[in-house]
Design a protein around this motif. Sequence first.
Motif, PDB file in Angstrom:
ATOM      1  N   ARG A 227      -8.031  -1.567 -12.479  1.00 62.10           N
ATOM      2  CA  ARG A 227      -8.835  -0.957 -11.418  1.00 62.10           C
ATOM      3  C   ARG A 227      -8.156  -0.959 -10.053  1.00 62.10           C
ATOM      4  O   ARG A 227      -8.517  -0.158  -9.197  1.00 62.10           O
ATOM      5  CB  ARG A 227     -10.187  -1.678 -11.312  1.00 62.10           C
ATOM      6  N   SER A 228      -7.212  -1.851  -9.826  1.00 62.81           N
ATOM      7  CA  SER A 228      -6.612  -1.953  -8.499  1.00 62.81           C
ATOM      8  C   SER A 228      -5.744  -0.741  -8.192  1.00 62.81           C
ATOM      9  O   SER A 228      -5.020  -0.235  -9.052  1.00 62.81           O
ATOM     10  CB  SER A 228      -5.768  -3.230  -8.391  1.00 62.81           C
TER      11      SER A 228
ATOM     12  N   SER B 113      -6.834 -10.112  -6.011  1.00 60.08           N
ATOM     13  CA  SER B 113      -7.328 -11.218  -6.835  1.00 60.08           C
ATOM     14  C   SER B 113      -6.234 -12.156  -7.304  1.00 60.08           C
ATOM     15  O   SER B 113      -6.464 -13.369  -7.415  1.00 60.08           O
ATOM     16  CB  SER B 113      -8.083 -10.658  -8.052  1.00 60.08           C
TER      17      SER B 113
ATOM     18  N   GLN C 184      -7.035  -7.425 -11.152  1.00 61.42           N
ATOM     19  CA  GLN C 184      -7.732  -6.272 -11.723  1.00 61.42           C
ATOM     20  C   GLN C 184      -6.698  -5.221 -12.121  1.00 61.42           C
ATOM     21  O   GLN C 184      -6.474  -4.240 -11.411  1.00 61.42           O
ATOM     22  CB  GLN C 184      -8.728  -5.702 -10.705  1.00 61.42           C
TER      23      GLN C 184
END
Length: 285
Positions: A248-249, A141, A245
Amino acid sequence: MLLCAILAFVLMFAEHRFSRMEEVRAQLTTVVAPIQWLVSVPSDVLTWGALALSEQRELVEENRRLREQLLTLSHRVQRMASLTADNVRLRELLNAAPQDEMHYITAELLSLDSDPFTHQMVIDRGRRDGAYVGQPVMDASGVVGQVTAVSAYSSRVLTLADASHALPVQVNRNGLRFIVQGTGRYNSLDVRHVPNTADIREGDLLVSSGLAGRFPAGYPVAKVTGVEHDPGQPFASVTAEPVAQLQRSRHFLLLFPPPSVQPEAGDRLWDETFSITEPPEELIR
């Protein structure tokens, strides 16, 4: 029913008093097993059918979402191809050098720092893979942070959320340049020293400006989430949310930006600029 109860009581008494009833019970279990299997077949069939229908619905829905995503990405690729061609033509008109392709390697998360006051992580790429201190790190992202320590097989990354991390950015809409600093929270960043008259709005995308020479220009960093103007203060209070992220990544990219080339004093460009600004010999005389 009374007969069945009496028979059950007799069997329990016989099993308790006689040891040979263990073998009889084993034989009766073998005889009754097919009946139990036949009785459980309808329930198993219904359960399997419901599960199959549920999985089929999920697969159909996932297939629909993937088709929509494929169509969207295909549209973006077509648009990017058109923009790339326009960019090439404009650079040819301006006689500008083409941008170098950005090289990168992939990395995976190994561990997170247990200290709640720091936001660092360890990835599985080190000195043997070409990682170096100050290397920019991204996920799918946007910008995640930069490498701060390197060993042979792993590296430590300081993320954007850390309060000690700052990054020069610019507003993608109008090019205004600011500094984004971490707050110690994963979902919030501070945009520092924004004048009250600056044209910055909620929803603006902040991208790396490339001014510090560490992060390449044009990569998404954060999105503005709030702008508060105080008439009694010279600067506005602007907050942003990281695009990456951070919580979460698990997979990342380590970028290898091309070295920036600065013109030296003896270059032709400098000589031509100096000759333009130098007054004619007649005026000197």
